[in-house]
Design a protein around this motif. Structure first.
Motif, PDB file in Angstrom:
ATOM      1  N   ILE A 143       0.757  -1.094   0.074  1.00 29.65           N
ATOM      2  CA  ILE A 143       0.100  -0.014  -0.202  1.00 29.65           C
ATOM      3  C   ILE A 143       0.807   1.311  -0.124  1.00 29.65           C
ATOM      4  O   ILE A 143       1.803   1.433   0.684  1.00 29.65           O
ATOM      5  N   ILE A 144       0.478   2.010  -0.890  1.00 31.98           N
ATOM      6  CA  ILE A 144       1.185   3.628  -0.819  1.00 31.98           C
ATOM      7  C   ILE A 144       0.306   4.400   0.266  1.00 31.98           C
ATOM      8  O   ILE A 144      -0.694   4.568  -0.307  1.00 31.98           O
ATOM      9  N   SER A 145       0.920   4.743   1.320  1.00 28.41           N
ATOM     10  CA  SER A 145      -0.034   5.539   2.268  1.00 28.41           C
ATOM     11  C   SER A 145       0.699   7.087   2.663  1.00 28.41           C
ATOM     12  O   SER A 145       0.010   7.675   3.463  1.00 28.41           O
ATOM     13  N   ASP A 146       1.781   7.391   1.871  1.00 24.14           N
ATOM     14  CA  ASP A 146       2.193   8.588   2.054  1.00 24.14           C
ATOM     15  C   ASP A 146       2.465   9.567   0.968  1.00 24.14           C
ATOM     16  O   ASP A 146       2.671   8.880  -0.143  1.00 24.14           O
ATOM     17  N   PRO A 147       2.723  10.804   1.133  1.00 29.47           N
ATOM     18  CA  PRO A 147       2.863  11.565  -0.131  1.00 29.47           C
ATOM     19  C   PRO A 147       4.332  11.301  -0.840  1.00 29.47           C
ATOM     20  O   PRO A 147       4.490  11.845  -1.924  1.00 29.47           O
ATOM     21  N   LEU A 148       4.931  10.490  -0.151  1.00 30.79           N
ATOM     22  CA  LEU A 148       6.471  10.295  -0.643  1.00 30.79           C
ATOM     23  C   LEU A 148       6.382   8.913  -1.469  1.00 30.79           C
ATOM     24  O   LEU A 148       7.462   8.526  -2.086  1.00 30.79           O
ATOM     25  N   ALA A 149       5.251   8.662  -1.558  1.00 26.89           N
ATOM     26  CA  ALA A 149       5.041   7.082  -2.334  1.00 26.89           C
ATOM     27  C   ALA A 149       5.906   5.930  -1.914  1.00 26.89           C
ATOM     28  O   ALA A 149       6.268   4.993  -2.485  1.00 26.89           O
ATOM     29  N   GLU A 150       6.233   6.201  -0.423  1.00 29.33           N
ATOM     30  CA  GLU A 150       6.810   4.923   0.135  1.00 29.33           C
ATOM     31  C   GLU A 150       5.781   3.659   0.330  1.00 29.33           C
ATOM     32  O   GLU A 150       4.512   4.081   0.825  1.00 29.33           O
ATOM     33  N   ARG A 151       6.070   2.471   0.183  1.00 29.01           N
ATOM     34  CA  ARG A 151       4.942   1.385   0.431  1.00 29.01           C
ATOM     35  C   ARG A 151       5.219   0.854   1.762  1.00 29.01           C
ATOM     36  O   ARG A 151       6.174   0.451   2.329  1.00 29.01           O
ATOM     37  N   LEU A 152       3.996   0.423   2.134  1.00 26.92           N
ATOM     38  CA  LEU A 152       4.151  -0.520   3.488  1.00 26.92           C
ATOM     39  C   LEU A 152       3.418  -1.914   3.048  1.00 26.92           C
ATOM     40  O   LEU A 152       2.619  -2.150   2.298  1.00 26.92           O
ATOM     41  N   LEU A 153       4.182  -3.033   3.684  1.00 29.04           N
ATOM     42  CA  LEU A 153       3.794  -4.266   3.439  1.00 29.04           C
ATOM     43  C   LEU A 153       2.380  -4.714   4.450  1.00 29.04           C
ATOM     44  O   LEU A 153       3.056  -4.625   5.580  1.00 29.04           O
ATOM     45  N   LEU A 154       1.551  -5.037   4.094  1.00 30.69           N
ATOM     46  CA  LEU A 154       0.443  -5.594   4.926  1.00 30.69           C
ATOM     47  C   LEU A 154       0.047  -6.925   4.893  1.00 30.69           C
ATOM     48  O   LEU A 154      -0.072  -7.465   3.778  1.00 30.69           O
ATOM     49  N   GLU A 155      -0.048  -7.774   6.043  1.00 30.17           N
ATOM     50  CA  GLU A 155      -0.335  -8.964   5.911  1.00 30.17           C
ATOM     51  C   GLU A 155      -1.588  -9.297   6.524  1.00 30.17           C
ATOM     52  O   GLU A 155      -1.744  -9.021   7.662  1.00 30.17           O
ATOM     53  N   LYS A 156      -2.730 -10.219   6.134  1.00 35.14           N
ATOM     54  CA  LYS A 156      -3.643 -10.733   6.661  1.00 35.14           C
ATOM     55  C   LYS A 156      -3.255 -11.453   8.132  1.00 35.14           C
ATOM     56  O   LYS A 156      -4.192 -11.467   9.202  1.00 35.14           O
ATOM     57  N   THR A 157      -2.333 -12.249   8.034  1.00 38.56           N
ATOM     58  CA  THR A 157      -1.739 -12.848   9.315  1.00 38.56           C
ATOM     59  C   THR A 157      -1.436 -12.147  10.400  1.00 38.56           C
ATOM     60  O   THR A 157      -1.591 -12.730  11.567  1.00 38.56           O
ATOM     61  N   ASN A 158      -1.151 -10.745  10.240  1.00 40.30           N
ATOM     62  CA  ASN A 158      -1.176 -10.040  11.311  1.00 40.30           C
ATOM     63  C   ASN A 158      -2.299  -9.458  11.732  1.00 40.30           C
ATOM     64  O   ASN A 158      -2.303  -8.320  12.584  1.00 40.30           O
ATOM     65  N   GLY A 159      -3.645  -9.783  11.401  1.00 43.32           N
ATOM     66  CA  GLY A 159      -4.595  -9.638  11.837  1.00 43.32           C
ATOM     67  C   GLY A 159      -5.238  -8.233  10.965  1.00 43.32           C
ATOM     68  O   GLY A 159      -6.303  -7.189  11.430  1.00 43.32           O
TER      69      GLY A 159
END
Length: 84
Positions: free
Chosen positions: A43-59
């Motif tokens: 997911i891109i969630s900030d203006p700098l276009a840095e990405r975050l990895l989201l996992e279902k196993t982490n709830g």
């Protein structure tokens, strides 16, 4: 705007989402990529276009607007004939 949980993450690239865990909204962003098994998403969630990895196993759960849910469930529908 009403948001709903959407479990098929593989259909979400390009979609604006809210990401939640344990009933708390952690943030918002746009899905960049998701695996075909719907277990991870970038997911891109900030203006700098840095990405975050989201996992279902982490709830993590992803929520999208009702309009986006309708479009993602039936990709043949256009904005003109998507009535909510």
């Amino acid at each position: 705007m009403t948001h709903t949980t959407f479990d098929d993450w593989s259909r979400l690239p390009g979609t604006d989402v809210e990401f939640w865990r344990n009933g708390l909204r952690l943030g918002t962003g746009t899905i960049d990529m998701a695996d075909s098994g719907s277990t991870i998403a970038w997911i891109i969630s900030d203006p700098l276009a840095e990405r975050l990895l989201l996992e279902k196993t982490n709830g993590i759960e992803l929520r999208i607007s009702r309009e986006q849910a309708i479009r993602r469930m039936d990709p043949e529908r256009s904005d003109r004939n998507c009535q909510v």
